[in-house]
Design a protein around this motif. Structure first.
Motif, PDB file in Angstrom:
ATOM      1  N   PHE A  68      11.524  70.768  15.804  1.00 43.10           N
ATOM      2  CA  PHE A  68      10.803  69.545  15.473  1.00 43.10           C
ATOM      3  C   PHE A  68       9.317  69.852  15.528  1.00 43.10           C
ATOM      4  CE2 PHE A  68       8.873  65.559  17.224  1.00 43.10           C
ATOM      5  CZ  PHE A  68       9.098  64.742  16.125  1.00 43.10           C
ATOM      6  N   ILE A  90      11.442  68.787  10.302  1.00 45.20           N
ATOM      7  CA  ILE A  90      12.657  68.872  11.107  1.00 45.20           C
ATOM      8  C   ILE A  90      13.538  69.998  10.572  1.00 45.20           C
ATOM      9  CG2 ILE A  90      14.697  67.624  11.914  1.00 45.20           C
ATOM     10  CD1 ILE A  90      13.122  65.022  11.111  1.00 45.20           C
ATOM     11  N   THR A 101      12.722  70.256   6.687  1.00 44.99           N
ATOM     12  CA  THR A 101      12.586  69.098   5.810  1.00 44.99           C
ATOM     13  C   THR A 101      11.662  68.069   6.448  1.00 44.99           C
ATOM     14  OG1 THR A 101      13.844  67.444   4.554  1.00 44.99           O
ATOM     15  CG2 THR A 101      14.571  67.880   6.789  1.00 44.99           C
ATOM     16  N   GLY A 103      10.238  64.440   7.708  1.00 47.04           N
ATOM     17  CA  GLY A 103      10.774  63.159   8.141  1.00 47.04           C
ATOM     18  C   GLY A 103       9.986  62.014   7.536  1.00 47.04           C
ATOM     19  N   ASP A 104      10.213  60.817   8.049  1.00 49.68           N
ATOM     20  CA  ASP A 104       9.535  59.617   7.543  1.00 49.68           C
ATOM     21  C   ASP A 104       8.069  59.585   7.978  1.00 49.68           C
ATOM     22  OD1 ASP A 104      11.782  58.534   6.272  1.00 49.68           O
ATOM     23  OD2 ASP A 104      12.487  57.591   8.116  1.00 49.68           O
ATOM     24  N   LYS A 130       6.806  52.525  10.459  1.00 43.92           N
ATOM     25  CA  LYS A 130       7.451  53.708   9.888  1.00 43.92           C
ATOM     26  C   LYS A 130       8.069  53.344   8.556  1.00 43.92           C
ATOM     27  CE  LYS A 130      11.528  55.273  10.844  1.00 43.92           C
ATOM     28  NZ  LYS A 130      12.031  55.436   9.444  1.00 43.92           N
ATOM     29  N   ALA A 134      11.356  59.567   3.604  1.00 46.34           N
ATOM     30  CA  ALA A 134      12.297  60.679   3.493  1.00 46.34           C
ATOM     31  C   ALA A 134      13.676  60.152   3.104  1.00 46.34           C
ATOM     32  CB  ALA A 134      12.376  61.436   4.812  1.00 46.34           C
ATOM     33  N   GLU A 136      17.427  59.245   3.308  1.00 44.07           N
ATOM     34  CA  GLU A 136      18.304  58.879   4.416  1.00 44.07           C
ATOM     35  C   GLU A 136      19.333  59.970   4.662  1.00 44.07           C
ATOM     36  OE1 GLU A 136      21.345  55.292   5.825  1.00 44.07           O
ATOM     37  OE2 GLU A 136      20.179  55.098   3.981  1.00 44.07           O
ATOM     38  N   GLY A 139      16.492  63.838   6.962  1.00 44.50           N
ATOM     39  CA  GLY A 139      15.182  63.755   7.579  1.00 44.50           C
ATOM     40  C   GLY A 139      14.705  62.338   7.789  1.00 44.50           C
ATOM     41  N   GLY A 140      15.301  61.369   7.090  1.00 41.60           N
ATOM     42  CA  GLY A 140      14.900  59.979   7.218  1.00 41.60           C
ATOM     43  C   GLY A 140      16.032  59.095   7.679  1.00 41.60           C
ATOM     44  N   THR A 141      15.689  57.911   8.161  1.00 41.87           N
ATOM     45  CA  THR A 141      16.694  56.958   8.618  1.00 41.87           C
ATOM     46  C   THR A 141      17.022  55.909   7.559  1.00 41.87           C
ATOM     47  OG1 THR A 141      15.027  55.481   9.571  1.00 41.87           O
ATOM     48  CG2 THR A 141      15.902  57.222  11.001  1.00 41.87           C
TER      49      THR A 141
END
Length: 268
Positions: A68, A90, A101, A103-104, A130, A134, A136, A139-141
């Motif tokens: 990270f 990440i 990759t 993240g957000d 946030k 990125a 889902e 790397g993203g939520t």
């Protein structure tokens, strides 16, 4: 107007400006927020840029490893207002076969309301937004998150103590990330000798509910810090779990006061 904009406008309306007698800090001096989870109530001087960059290597209880690398670019908007722009890289075996990759993206505004107040010390609030920049699951939520952090900083002799508590509320149905999450943390900056110091922190994330919910964790962070120049600091250390599924980790990084956006020199 976004939720973040409305919140910041409300804070500006209800919070009085700092006294003209507030302590003046050398704008060349770096103000590290890393390596701890906590942040301090200080803000970068108006018109100055500061970059925080780190790397953390985690080893989970099942033996899996991940990496990270958080980045935080800070810009002073006024004597007590700071813009944060944060993103992380990440590398996790569960994401794109472990390939690095992004993240957000997170945007935040730290607003210092009080200096040297009784009980609260230096007190600031940090609302953040946030954005789902990125992909889902890669790397993203896939959620838009609003967070609010309360920050209380104190000087205990030569030791600096920062106490944070915060909450995050997310969009979505809770499948990719819990809709509500909290954190608490207390950190100490301890001088050792000359430019050498140490960071010590205990932090936790209470348990969450929903499809993506998990057990609460608490952990201890510790390691040396070194002020290379007044505008450059480096750090390294370890993170050890106290309870819950927190990974063992090692970290390193730096904080660099880049100078002013007007191109003034850093000095020596």
């Amino acid at each position: 107007m976004t939720v973040l904009s409305r919140s910041c406008a409300l804070l500006l309306a209800i919070a009085p400006p700092l006294s003209a007698q507030s302590p003046v800090r050398d704008p060349h001096e770096v103000q590290p927020e890393r390596p701890t989870i906590a942040t301090h109530a200080g803000t970068v001087a108006k018109g100055w840029l500061e970059l925080e960059e780190g790397g953390e290597w985690d080893k989970a209880a099942d033996g899996s490893r991940s990496f990270f690398a958080p980045t935080n670019l800070k810009l002073g908007l006024s004597s007590n207002l700071q813009l944060n722009v944060q993103v992380a890289l990440i590398a996790d075996p569960r994401i794109r076969n472990g390939n690095l990759t992004p993240g957000d993206l997170t945007l935040g505004v730290k607003y210092r309301i009080l200096d040297d107040a009784p009980i609260l010390g230096d007190f600031a609030v940090l609302p953040s937004l946030k954005l789902p920049t990125a992909t889902e699951g890669n790397g993203g939520t896939g959620t838009t998150d609003f967070s609010l952090l309360l920050i209380s900083s104190h000087e205990l002799g030569q030791v600096e103590m920062d106490i944070n508590t915060g909450a995050t509320r997310r969009t979505g149905d809770g499948r990719s990330a819990p809709t509500t999450a909290y954190l608490w943390t207390t950190s100490f900056g301890i001088p050792i000798r000359g430019p050498l110091g140490a960071a010590l922190e205990i932090f936790g994330y209470p348990g969450t509910s929903g499809p993506a919910g998990g057990k609460g964790i608490a952990a201890l962070l510790a390691g040396p810090t070194y002020l290379v120049r007044k505008w450059l600091a480096i750090d390294a250390g370890i993170i050890s779990p106290i309870t819950g599924p927190q990974a063992h980790a090692v970290y390193t990084g730096f904080v660099w006061n880049c100078g002013t956006v007007c191109g003034h020199h850093r000095g020596t």
